[in-house]
Write a protein that holds these residues in place. Structure first.
Motif, PDB file in Angstrom:
ATOM      1  N   ALA A 111       0.819  -1.207   0.000  1.00 26.72           N
ATOM      2  CA  ALA A 111       0.000   0.000   0.000  1.00 26.72           C
ATOM      3  C   ALA A 111       0.852   1.256   0.000  1.00 26.72           C
ATOM      4  N   ARG A 112       2.115   1.119   0.351  1.00 25.26           N
ATOM      5  CA  ARG A 112       3.050   2.246   0.326  1.00 25.26           C
ATOM      6  C   ARG A 112       3.870   2.273  -0.964  1.00 25.26           C
ATOM      7  N   GLY A 113       3.579   1.348  -1.869  1.00 23.35           N
ATOM      8  CA  GLY A 113       4.325   1.307  -3.114  1.00 23.35           C
ATOM      9  C   GLY A 113       5.699   0.688  -2.984  1.00 23.35           C
ATOM     10  N   LEU A 114       5.911  -0.112  -1.935  1.00 21.13           N
ATOM     11  CA  LEU A 114       7.202  -0.750  -1.694  1.00 21.13           C
ATOM     12  C   LEU A 114       7.155  -2.215  -2.098  1.00 21.13           C
ATOM     13  N   THR A 115       8.298  -2.736  -2.493  1.00 19.50           N
ATOM     14  CA  THR A 115       8.405  -4.131  -2.903  1.00 19.50           C
ATOM     15  C   THR A 115       9.543  -4.800  -2.149  1.00 19.50           C
ATOM     16  N   GLU A 116       9.692  -6.092  -2.396  1.00 20.61           N
ATOM     17  CA  GLU A 116      10.782  -6.851  -1.781  1.00 20.61           C
ATOM     18  C   GLU A 116      12.136  -6.205  -2.038  1.00 20.61           C
ATOM     19  N   ALA A 117      12.285  -5.591  -3.211  1.00 21.35           N
ATOM     20  CA  ALA A 117      13.567  -4.992  -3.581  1.00 21.35           C
ATOM     21  C   ALA A 117      13.938  -3.790  -2.720  1.00 21.35           C
ATOM     22  N   ASP A 118      12.972  -3.234  -1.994  1.00 20.30           N
ATOM     23  CA  ASP A 118      13.242  -2.068  -1.152  1.00 20.30           C
ATOM     24  C   ASP A 118      13.790  -2.441   0.224  1.00 20.30           C
ATOM     25  N   PHE A 119      13.912  -3.729   0.499  1.00 20.36           N
ATOM     26  CA  PHE A 119      14.321  -4.190   1.817  1.00 20.36           C
ATOM     27  C   PHE A 119      15.481  -5.168   1.706  1.00 20.36           C
ATOM     28  N   PRO A 120      16.224  -5.314   2.840  1.00 15.49           N
ATOM     29  CA  PRO A 120      16.102  -4.566   4.093  1.00 15.49           C
ATOM     30  C   PRO A 120      16.585  -3.134   3.930  1.00 15.49           C
ATOM     31  N   ARG A 121      16.210  -2.281   4.878  1.00 14.22           N
ATOM     32  CA  ARG A 121      16.647  -0.894   4.817  1.00 14.22           C
ATOM     33  C   ARG A 121      17.069  -0.424   6.205  1.00 14.22           C
ATOM     34  N   VAL A 122      18.000   0.493   6.213  1.00 15.85           N
ATOM     35  CA  VAL A 122      18.565   1.037   7.442  1.00 15.85           C
ATOM     36  C   VAL A 122      18.255   2.522   7.496  1.00 15.85           C
ATOM     37  N   GLN A 123      17.836   2.987   8.668  1.00 21.71           N
ATOM     38  CA  GLN A 123      17.623   4.418   8.875  1.00 21.71           C
ATOM     39  C   GLN A 123      18.437   4.876  10.074  1.00 21.71           C
ATOM     40  N   ARG A 124      19.003   6.046   9.959  1.00 19.65           N
ATOM     41  CA  ARG A 124      19.789   6.631  11.038  1.00 19.65           C
ATOM     42  C   ARG A 124      18.898   7.589  11.820  1.00 19.65           C
ATOM     43  N   LEU A 125      18.705   7.291  13.101  1.00 23.24           N
ATOM     44  CA  LEU A 125      17.849   8.109  13.951  1.00 23.24           C
ATOM     45  C   LEU A 125      18.607   9.217  14.652  1.00 23.24           C
ATOM     46  N   ALA A 126      19.858   8.959  14.994  1.00 25.21           N
ATOM     47  CA  ALA A 126      20.718   9.922  15.681  1.00 25.21           C
ATOM     48  C   ALA A 126      22.148   9.452  15.480  1.00 25.21           C
ATOM     49  N   ASP A 127      23.104  10.214  15.942  1.00 26.55           N
ATOM     50  CA  ASP A 127      24.498   9.806  15.775  1.00 26.55           C
ATOM     51  C   ASP A 127      24.707   8.410  16.364  1.00 26.55           C
ATOM     52  N   GLY A 128      25.067   7.473  15.510  1.00 24.25           N
ATOM     53  CA  GLY A 128      25.361   6.121  15.973  1.00 24.25           C
ATOM     54  C   GLY A 128      24.156   5.264  16.291  1.00 24.25           C
ATOM     55  N   VAL A 129      22.947   5.733  16.012  1.00 22.61           N
ATOM     56  CA  VAL A 129      21.733   4.984  16.344  1.00 22.61           C
ATOM     57  C   VAL A 129      20.963   4.703  15.056  1.00 22.61           C
ATOM     58  N   TYR A 130      20.702   3.416  14.786  1.00 18.47           N
ATOM     59  CA  TYR A 130      20.114   3.014  13.516  1.00 18.47           C
ATOM     60  C   TYR A 130      18.989   2.004  13.742  1.00 18.47           C
ATOM     61  N   THR A 131      18.025   2.021  12.835  1.00 16.84           N
ATOM     62  CA  THR A 131      17.033   0.951  12.771  1.00 16.84           C
ATOM     63  C   THR A 131      17.266   0.134  11.509  1.00 16.84           C
ATOM     64  N   TYR A 132      16.879  -1.124  11.585  1.00 15.85           N
ATOM     65  CA  TYR A 132      17.006  -2.067  10.475  1.00 15.85           C
ATOM     66  C   TYR A 132      15.638  -2.687  10.275  1.00 15.85           C
ATOM     67  N   GLU A 133      15.050  -2.515   9.090  1.00 20.14           N
ATOM     68  CA  GLU A 133      13.725  -3.031   8.783  1.00 20.14           C
ATOM     69  C   GLU A 133      13.842  -4.125   7.724  1.00 20.14           C
ATOM     70  N   ALA A 134      13.329  -5.297   8.032  1.00 14.35           N
ATOM     71  CA  ALA A 134      13.326  -6.409   7.087  1.00 14.35           C
ATOM     72  C   ALA A 134      11.900  -6.909   6.908  1.00 14.35           C
ATOM     73  N   LEU A 135      11.582  -7.372   5.712  1.00 13.56           N
ATOM     74  CA  LEU A 135      10.250  -7.900   5.455  1.00 13.56           C
ATOM     75  C   LEU A 135      10.112  -9.321   5.966  1.00 13.56           C
ATOM     76  N   ARG A 136       8.926  -9.661   6.469  1.00 23.70           N
ATOM     77  CA  ARG A 136       8.600 -11.030   6.801  1.00 23.70           C
ATOM     78  C   ARG A 136       7.161 -11.280   6.381  1.00 23.70           C
ATOM     79  N   SER A 137       6.766 -12.548   6.389  1.00 27.53           N
ATOM     80  CA  SER A 137       5.440 -12.932   5.914  1.00 27.53           C
ATOM     81  C   SER A 137       4.621 -13.545   7.035  1.00 27.53           C
ATOM     82  N   ALA A 138       3.311 -13.297   6.967  1.00 28.48           N
ATOM     83  CA  ALA A 138       2.328 -14.003   7.779  1.00 28.48           C
ATOM     84  C   ALA A 138       1.237 -14.418   6.806  1.00 28.48           C
ATOM     85  N   GLY A 139       1.316 -15.638   6.310  1.00 31.87           N
ATOM     86  CA  GLY A 139       0.428 -16.031   5.229  1.00 31.87           C
ATOM     87  C   GLY A 139       0.736 -15.213   3.993  1.00 31.87           C
ATOM     88  N   ALA A 140      -0.292 -14.594   3.436  1.00 33.86           N
ATOM     89  CA  ALA A 140      -0.105 -13.776   2.240  1.00 33.86           C
ATOM     90  C   ALA A 140       0.311 -12.347   2.573  1.00 33.86           C
TER      91      ALA A 140
END
Length: 329
Positions: A45-74
């Motif tokens: 719904a956000r226009g994202l696909t498997e190719a957009d992941f995983p992705r890393v975002q920097r929240l502050a100096d030295g602080v990062y999030t890592y987002e990976a896709l997973r499945s629950a059924g479909a």
């Protein structure tokens, strides 16, 4: 400290993106205005696909999030880990659901810093956050709530491993309430604010940066998953988190947004839990048996949230158990 959201990791993106399996790096475009953000956990719904992941975002100096896709059924949604880089090592909060997935997380961290992973926090004891922990170094320190430790060791015993579990690598330290870790000049608090999604949810609080990683106690636009939850206590625990001096609340599932949107969505999620509780209580008070209540339950706008189809029945059963004083871990 001034917060940085969606900043490029300090390596050339073109070089990194040429590597196979490299996480996508979010460029600094500034916080998205609320009107431009699709409030959903559904990547499609956000226009994202498997190719957009995983992705890393920097929240502050030295602080990062890592987002990976997973499945629950479909359905597809994100699992979020946090990592904190210091000159004395890296602390990771929550792994991913398989050794292969967690290995990708470890490799992403290596592309950000040469510092070793030295500390691991078990935010949630569920397999989608712990089953890949064997990919972490064997000599790190793992922090876990006593309840979560017992849960993981019992699962290992049932699997015939005599209570030994790779979900608890290295040296294990229990955190029943609060522990302060000083790492490379950075203060990191590990907090237990009460039972919520599980009986032993741990949060990682960075007081200087005003960041709180909430693991599965915060599901951003994901239907409240209550398999081992304590529904009423969960809402209360979120309230305690909201009372902290925090600007950025990081979820364990769902997208990592700007700080303002994450704060809004945390309150939306707290109310979602209360909405689920209220509907189950209504049906219970009317004398509706639990199986019939599952069919009759209507959750309003939550019926369109991710995982409603797989988690609605579990939530109704869990609230019924709470009402009847029969909750277990």
């Amino acid at each position: 400290m001034r917060h940085v959201h969606r900043y490029v990791i300090p390596l050339t993106a073109s070089a990194l993106l040429s590597l196979p399996g490299t996480p996508h790096l979010r460029a600094d475009r500034g916080p998205n205005p609320a009107a431009q953000v699709v409030r959903t956990a559904d990547p499609g719904a956000r226009g994202l696909t498997e190719a957009d992941f995983p992705r890393v975002q920097r929240l502050a100096d030295g602080v990062y999030t890592y987002e990976a896709l997973r499945s629950a059924g479909a359905e597809r949604f994100t699992t979020v880990s946090l990592f904190v880089v210091t000159n004395a090592g890296v602390l990771v909060a929550d792994g991913q659901g398989t050794v292969a997935e967690t290995t990708r997380l470890v490799e992403a961290i290596r592309r950000v810093t040469p510092q070793p992973i030295t500390h691991l926090v078990i935010g949630s004891d569920h397999g989608d956050h712990t089953a890949g922990n064997a990919a972490f170094p064997a000599d790190l320190t793992t922090y876990v709530h006593p309840t979560s430790r017992a849960t993981l060791e019992a699962a290992a015993a049932r699997a015939g491993r005599g209570g030994r579990t790779s979900a608890l690598p290295g040296r294990v330290e229990e955190v029943p309430d609060r522990m302060v870790v000083q790492l490379g000049g950075r203060t990191i608090e590990i907090r237990f604010l009460g039972r919520a999604h599980t009986g032993g949810d741990l949060f990682v609080h960075l007081p200087a940066e005003k960041i709180l990683f909430m693991s599965e106690a915060y599901l951003n636009r994901v239907f409240p998953a209550m398999r081992s939850a304590y529904p009423t206590e969960w809402a209360e625990t979120i309230g305690r988190a909201q009372a902290l001096d925090v600007d950025t609340f990081v979820p364990g599932h769902g997208f990592v947004e700007s700080p303002a949107i994450l704060k809004e969505e945390l309150e939306t999620f707290r109310r979602a839990i209360l909405q689920v509780i209220a509907e189950a209580k209504r049906l219970h008070a009317a004398g509706v048996p639990v199986d019939a209540a599952i069919e009759q339950a209507r959750f309003g706008d939550l019926d369109n949230w991710s995982l409603r189809s797989s988690q609605g029945a579990t939530a109704v059963r869990r609230v019924y158990l709470e009402i009847e004083g029969k909750l277990t871990g």
